[in-house]
Design a protein around this motif. Structure first.
Motif, mmCIF file in Angstrom:
data_model
loop_
_atom_site.group_PDB
_atom_site.id
_atom_site.type_symbol
_atom_site.label_atom_id
_atom_site.label_comp_id
_atom_site.label_asym_id
_atom_site.label_seq_id
_atom_site.Cartn_x
_atom_site.Cartn_y
_atom_site.Cartn_z
ATOM 1 N N ARG A 50 0.806 -1.222 0.000
ATOM 2 C CA ARG A 50 0.000 0.000 0.000
ATOM 3 C C ARG A 50 0.840 1.274 0.000
ATOM 4 O O ARG A 50 0.318 2.355 -0.238
ATOM 5 N N SER A 51 2.122 1.175 0.313
ATOM 6 C CA SER A 51 2.921 2.370 0.577
ATOM 7 C C SER A 51 3.931 2.646 -0.517
ATOM 8 O O SER A 51 4.303 1.756 -1.296
ATOM 9 N N THR A 52 4.390 3.893 -0.559
ATOM 10 C CA THR A 52 5.358 4.354 -1.548
ATOM 11 C C THR A 52 6.674 4.663 -0.845
ATOM 12 O O THR A 52 6.684 5.319 0.208
ATOM 13 N N TYR A 53 7.769 4.218 -1.448
ATOM 14 C CA TYR A 53 9.100 4.382 -0.850
ATOM 15 C C TYR A 53 9.975 5.197 -1.803
ATOM 16 O O TYR A 53 10.190 4.794 -2.949
ATOM 17 N N ARG A 55 15.165 -0.040 0.186
ATOM 18 C CA ARG A 55 13.714 0.135 0.213
ATOM 19 C C ARG A 55 13.000 -1.117 0.705
ATOM 20 O O ARG A 55 12.004 -1.029 1.443
ATOM 21 N N ASP A 56 13.473 -2.278 0.316
ATOM 22 C CA ASP A 56 12.847 -3.517 0.772
ATOM 23 C C ASP A 56 12.948 -3.676 2.282
ATOM 24 O O ASP A 56 12.020 -4.171 2.935
ATOM 25 N N ASP A 57 14.067 -3.257 2.863
ATOM 26 C CA ASP A 57 14.232 -3.337 4.319
ATOM 27 C C ASP A 57 13.273 -2.385 5.025
ATOM 28 O O ASP A 57 12.697 -2.729 6.066
ATOM 29 N N TRP A 58 13.124 -1.187 4.476
ATOM 30 C CA TRP A 58 12.143 -0.258 5.051
ATOM 31 C C TRP A 58 10.745 -0.852 4.979
ATOM 32 O O TRP A 58 9.973 -0.755 5.937
ATOM 33 N N ALA A 59 10.425 -1.449 3.847
ATOM 34 C CA ALA A 59 9.087 -2.001 3.655
ATOM 35 C C ALA A 59 8.791 -3.107 4.658
ATOM 36 O O ALA A 59 7.658 -3.231 5.151
ATOM 37 N N ALA A 106 -3.783 2.091 5.897
ATOM 38 C CA ALA A 106 -3.364 3.442 5.505
ATOM 39 C C ALA A 106 -2.271 3.385 4.450
ATOM 40 O O ALA A 106 -1.376 2.534 4.491
ATOM 41 N N ARG A 107 -2.341 4.307 3.510
ATOM 42 C CA ARG A 107 -1.307 4.427 2.477
ATOM 43 C C ARG A 107 -0.275 5.443 2.964
ATOM 44 O O ARG A 107 -0.599 6.604 3.204
ATOM 45 N N LEU A 108 0.941 4.996 3.095
ATOM 46 C CA LEU A 108 2.012 5.831 3.633
ATOM 47 C C LEU A 108 3.026 6.172 2.549
ATOM 48 O O LEU A 108 3.143 5.467 1.549
ATOM 49 N N THR A 109 3.751 7.244 2.782
ATOM 50 C CA THR A 109 4.877 7.620 1.921
ATOM 51 C C THR A 109 6.125 7.673 2.783
ATOM 52 O O THR A 109 6.205 8.468 3.719
ATOM 53 N N ILE A 110 7.066 6.816 2.494
ATOM 54 C CA ILE A 110 8.339 6.803 3.218
ATOM 55 C C ILE A 110 9.354 7.531 2.357
ATOM 56 O O ILE A 110 9.678 7.085 1.252
ATOM 57 N N THR A 170 3.300 16.755 6.690
ATOM 58 C CA THR A 170 2.492 16.059 5.693
ATOM 59 C C THR A 170 1.892 14.792 6.288
ATOM 60 O O THR A 170 2.627 13.929 6.770
ATOM 61 N N PRO A 171 0.569 14.645 6.269
ATOM 62 C CA PRO A 171 -0.058 13.438 6.830
ATOM 63 C C PRO A 171 0.404 12.175 6.099
ATOM 64 O O PRO A 171 0.507 12.149 4.873
ATOM 65 N N GLY A 172 0.719 11.155 6.865
ATOM 66 C CA GLY A 172 1.087 9.872 6.294
ATOM 67 C C GLY A 172 2.478 9.795 5.704
ATOM 68 O O GLY A 172 2.832 8.767 5.111
ATOM 69 N N GLU A 173 3.289 10.833 5.853
ATOM 70 C CA GLU A 173 4.654 10.807 5.308
ATOM 71 C C GLU A 173 5.649 10.565 6.435
ATOM 72 O O GLU A 173 5.618 11.245 7.461
ATOM 73 N N ILE A 174 6.541 9.597 6.220
ATOM 74 C CA ILE A 174 7.478 9.149 7.245
ATOM 75 C C ILE A 174 8.897 9.343 6.743
ATOM 76 O O ILE A 174 9.204 9.030 5.582
ATOM 77 N N THR A 175 9.770 9.829 7.607
ATOM 78 C CA THR A 175 11.160 10.091 7.240
ATOM 79 C C THR A 175 12.012 8.846 7.413
ATOM 80 O O THR A 175 11.951 8.164 8.448
ATOM 81 N N ALA A 176 12.798 8.542 6.403
ATOM 82 C CA ALA A 176 13.828 7.503 6.482
ATOM 83 C C ALA A 176 15.186 8.186 6.393
ATOM 84 O O ALA A 176 15.347 9.180 5.669
ATOM 85 N N GLY A 177 16.160 7.667 7.122
ATOM 86 C CA GLY A 177 17.485 8.284 7.149
ATOM 87 C C GLY A 177 18.438 7.658 6.150
ATOM 88 O O GLY A 177 18.056 6.846 5.295
ATOM 89 N N THR A 178 19.702 8.017 6.276
ATOM 90 C CA THR A 178 20.737 7.520 5.362
ATOM 91 C C THR A 178 21.657 6.518 6.041
ATOM 92 O O THR A 178 22.714 6.190 5.514
ATOM 93 N N ARG A 179 21.260 6.056 7.222
ATOM 94 C CA ARG A 179 21.940 4.942 7.879
ATOM 95 C C ARG A 179 20.902 3.865 8.167
ATOM 96 O O ARG A 179 19.730 4.158 8.392
ATOM 97 N N TRP A 180 21.356 2.623 8.195
ATOM 98 C CA TRP A 180 20.430 1.527 8.446
ATOM 99 C C TRP A 180 21.163 0.425 9.200
ATOM 100 O O TRP A 180 22.384 0.348 9.168
#
Length: 523
Positions: free
Chosen positions: A315-318, A328-332, A349-353, A374-384
């Motif tokens: 459902r979500s966009t990365y 992206r697969d790890d975030w998902a 819910a449809r989210l945007t990462i 922004t509703p439904g938008e989630i921050t991803a960083g540059t370390r994992w």
């Protein structure tokens, strides 16, 4: 009986033969290289450095090392080579003075090889040590690049710094042997270098704009502190720095040969070329306050969508910068696990990462990423990897509960329990994740729980309830979470009610609601 000697050899003019001088120089260089490698200090330090590097590769201290960013990993190979360079400098200095210590200098005057050629051989004897350094650096980076989670692109120029520094240090040791005829000559050079570095830092002060050009005169410039950013935004003059190091190394060699009597046309021409390369490298690596780089950094921070590509999972966009698409697969996986524990509308819910970076002023000062409205938008960083996994999960759970990151950053009520259980229950080891994600690495008391943006503040009683929930079977808590989702995500629900809905003894919850406003760690 008499004999006529046309020309007798003298100590001031070495004999010359028809043999090629280069062959003799290389033969002596090979001998001196073996002598260098046989020095116990050199052998021990190289073995320790190689062993330590191998140990770090096999057993990384930080989970984030399993997901390396290669345009930062190439730079990480540089600081360790400074220890090798120091040992090589001292060893080359001692080796170059062997004849002086043993009192055999006067015997060399009757040999075929001129003094400057012997000096050249000593300088060339350092090349195998530089090659060994290059091999260690190459293995370290290749091992890192072959990890499944590696992203980004390394720089050949950054990787070349370590071997060049080792080579330059050896030549400095030979030069010191010619200028300071003492066994302490190498130590004196090291001490003078330290004093010069300290004086430069005192002269420039803390202002980075005034000190940066002097920083790049150092052999290694790490610039650590900021989380990784796209390689195009680094602005590091790595190529110019390598030119500067190569030119300086060649210049030191030429000066050493000139001081040893090698005033041939080739040496003089090499000196001129090396000086030009050094000056060109210094000029090229000097900071120029590139307006285009500043504009690109600002745009990537404030409008990352212009530089990103996106893909849809379920459902979500990365969305990520090009060098991080592999994550992206790890975030998902994390998003799906957290969202699978929710109820009500959050479950579908449809989210945007979206991957984001902070405002970048320089690479040494870290800065925070501001939460989104922004509703439904989630921050991803540059370390994992490591702690960044539960930190990202906290951000996902916060948006699913509060609606957006800015609202989540102001959340000071019982919804914190719901957020933290969702984030931690989705981890393989929830209790360890609770400890890792909290600022004080504790599982009791009040503390902030880290996320990619602002932390979530946990009071003592909220921490107790979350800890109690994490000890219970996940399926039993999940059922209650889905059944009472509306109440558990309402800011009007008290902590006592949340504890009752989730089946946890309220304990001190009622007392906390009356007087916890002034408690450290609560809002």
């Amino acid at each position: 009986m008499s004999a006529v000697i046309d020309q007798a050899p003298t100590v001031s003019e070495p004999l010359r033969t028809g043999r090629r001088p280069a062959a003799a120089v290389l033969a002596l260089a090979r001998f001196e290289a073996r002598e260098l490698l046989r020095q116990p200090t050199v052998l021990v330090v190289f073995l320790l450095y190689a062993g330590y590097t191998y140990w770090q590769l096999l057993f990384p201290e930080n989970g984030m090392d399993r997901y390396p960013v290669l345009h930062y990993a190439d730079r990480a190979t540089q600081p360790g080579t400074l220890a090798l360079a120091l040992v090589v400098l001292l060893a080359a200095n001692i080796t170059a003075q062997r004849s002086r210590r043993q009192g055999t200098d006067q015997h060399f005057d009757i040999l075929v090889m001129e003094p400057w050629r012997r000096t050249l051989a000593h300088a060339l004897s350092v090349v195998p040590l530089a090659a060994l350094t290059a091999l260690i650096v190459a293995v370290e980076f290749a091992w890192t690049a072959l990890k499944p989670g590696a992203v980004g692109h390394g720089s050949v120029a950054e990787l070349a710094v370590g071997p060049l520094v080792t080579l330059a240090a050896g030549i400095v040791g030979v030069l010191a042997a010619r200028v300071i005829p003492s066994v302490l000559g190498g130590a004196v050079v090291v001490a003078l270098g330290g004093i010069a570095s300290l004086a430069a830092s005192l002269f420039t002060g803390p202002d980075p704009e005034h000190s940066q050009w002097l920083d790049w005169l150092n052999p290694v410039v790490s610039e650590n502190g900021l989380d990784p950013i796209p390689s195009a935004l680094l602005g590091r003059p790595a190529g110019w720095h390598v030119l500067y190091l190569a030119g300086l190394t060649a210049l030191l060699l030429c000066v050493t040969l000139l001081l040893s009597g090698g005033r041939t046309r080739l040496v003089k021409a090499g000196t001129a070329v090396a000086l030009a390369a050094t000056v060109g490298g210094v000029a090229g690596q000097s900071p120029s306050h590139d307006a285009a780089l500043t504009a690109a950094r600002t745009k990537a921070s404030h409008a990352p969508v212009t530089a990103q590509s996106c893909v849809t999972h379920h459902r979500s966009t990365y969305c990520s910068f090009p060098e991080w698409t592999a994550w992206r697969d790890d975030w998902a996986q994390v998003v799906d696990r957290v969202q699978g524990l929710t109820g009500g509308g959050a479950r579908g819910a449809r989210l945007t990462i979206r991957q984001r970076i902070p405002v970048v002023y320089n690479l040494t000062d870290d800065s925070a990423i501001m939460p989104l409205r922004t509703p439904g938008e989630i921050t991803a960083g540059t370390r994992w990897g490591g702690t960044r996994v539960p930190e990202f999960a906290v951000g996902v759970a916060s948006v699913l509960v509060a609606g957006d990151e800015e609202a989540a950053s102001k959340m000071c009520d019982a919804r914190v329990v719901t957020v933290m259980w969702l984030a931690l229950a989705a981890q393989d080891d929830p209790m360890t994740a609770l400890r890792d994600v909290r600022i004080d690495n504790s599982v009791t008391g009040s503390a902030g729980a880290l996320s990619i943006t602002d932390p979530v503040l946990m009071s003592t009683e909220q921490t107790r309830i979350v800890r109690d929930l994490l000890k219970r079977p996940r399926y039993s808590v999940t059922a209650r979470m889905k059944t009472h989702w509306a109440e558990l995500t309402s800011p009007k629900t008290s902590l006592t009610q949340v504890a009752e809905l989730l089946g946890v003894p309220a304990g001190k919850a009622a007392a906390e609601e009356k007087g916890a406003a002034g408690e450290e760690g609560s809002c």
